[in-house]
Design an enzyme around this catalytic site. Sequence first.
Site, PDB file in Angstrom:
ATOM      1  N   LYS A   1      -4.825  51.996  68.056  1.00 31.29           N
ATOM      2  CA  LYS A   1      -3.869  52.483  67.041  1.00 31.29           C
ATOM      3  C   LYS A   1      -4.496  53.638  66.260  1.00 31.29           C
ATOM      4  CE  LYS A   1      -0.467  49.722  67.904  1.00 31.29           C
ATOM      5  NZ  LYS A   1       0.706  50.256  68.621  1.00 31.29           N
TER       6      LYS A   1
ATOM      7  N   SER B   1      -0.302  50.087  62.764  1.00 33.02           N
ATOM      8  CA  SER B   1      -0.456  48.715  62.266  1.00 33.02           C
ATOM      9  C   SER B   1      -1.408  48.691  61.090  1.00 33.02           C
ATOM     10  CB  SER B   1      -1.028  47.861  63.396  1.00 33.02           C
ATOM     11  OG  SER B   1      -1.414  46.601  62.910  1.00 33.02           O
TER      12      SER B   1
ATOM     13  N   TYR C   1      -7.769  46.733  70.171  1.00 34.77           N
ATOM     14  CA  TYR C   1      -6.354  46.993  69.870  1.00 34.77           C
ATOM     15  C   TYR C   1      -6.241  47.903  68.649  1.00 34.77           C
ATOM     16  CZ  TYR C   1      -1.778  46.147  67.743  1.00 34.77           C
ATOM     17  OH  TYR C   1      -0.549  46.322  67.140  1.00 34.77           O
TER      18      TYR C   1
END
Length: 339
Positions: free
Chosen positions: A152, A124, A148
Amino acid sequence: MNILVTGGTGYIGSHTVVELLNRGEQVVIVDNLSNSYDNVIDRIESICGRHPDFVKADVRDFKKMEAVFAQYDFDAVIHFAGSKAVGESVAKPLLYYRNNLESTWVLVELMKKYNVPSIIFSSSATVYGETDLVPIKEDTEYRCTNPYGRTKMINELFLQDIVAAHPGISAICLRYFNPIGAHASGLIGEDPQGIPNNLMPYITQVAIGKLKMLSVFGNDYPTHDGTGVRDYIHVVDLAKGHLAAVDYVRQNQASGFLAVNLGTGRGYSVLDLVHTFSRVSGKDIPYQLTERRPGDIATCYADPSKAKELFCWETKLDLQKMCEDSWRWQSKNPTGYKR
Ligand code: NAD
Ligand code: UD1
């Protein structure tokens, strides 16, 4: 050869499966349906005239996953499965670290054991965090601001280490910017649980009358109209980016580790999106200007030139088409996939 698609009944996964099936690939989906519905498979079949194989399983379940790897001869894994809500990741970091890291670990173990040569991982633009250098190139340093984003980043670092130690495995981390839109059929699209966090599903739910009013988070950013600017990418263009990455790894065996942006290279503000959506849907979107959302940045858009150079891929669908398709999906499916 088969392609394993984890998280293939989810938003981006289902659109990617449609594109894969449409060009004749054999697809096996593994999804635990924690954030999707099994009727997505029927919708995919209605669009493509054939359906993917589907295994309901948690990717972290090593035994079940080993049975899948033993049954099918995969030449690539596209790994979408994961948890993706930033706010929830702050409240429940353990859940996020476990789900997002353990799943990749299980897949890589099995890829090694069953000689599967490539993995395409859903990363992302969130890994860039608070950068003020736009357009964002892939060599921009990691500046993640939440759990989050850190899952990643850690997955990317993990895959770099795996590829360095095991030259038979290549990994492509695709860094998505802001996916919106839906398949033109109106049969598949984004179906968030509860009140949406992201802008487009919030707007579409205001448009159908499920939500009263959009809050525009901040109008004092240094942008053309003061509201935040993002690189919105049509989910079908994004899906096609995965096919281009599959072609790349097939043609470049042992291509190593790559991190590649998938974006349009253009930024639009919150109000650009609101006005375009109103125009194409004919729906008024009432909004109020509120405080900035903590953690948001002013402007974020991709330099997509690496994807163009390596994969011969670039986006084709514009903001109007993104809004038309989001609206078609929402108006045809006011309650999403729920029957
Ligand atoms: P989604 O929630 O719609 O799809 C993810 C799918 O994975 C769901 O169907 C869910 O049921 C499944 N899943 C989750 N954990 C699983 C597990 N342990 N085992 C099996 N299945 C599991 O999300 P999406 O928007 O399609 O995103 C796909 C991927 O792309 C995610 O990894 C996400 O972090 C990443 N991503 C999404 C965006 C975005 O804006 N949507 C942006 C950047 C990156
Ligand atoms: C968010 C995530 C990011 C993820 C991305 C794509 C955060 C902090 N970041 O990014 O990790 O990769 O989604 O899914 O959640 N906005 C409003 N009102 C709303 C919702 C959003 O004004 O109700 C504004 C935001 O301030 C932002 C823009 O709309 O300027 C886009 O927001 P959003 O869709 O949530 O995406 P990002 O914040 O870019």
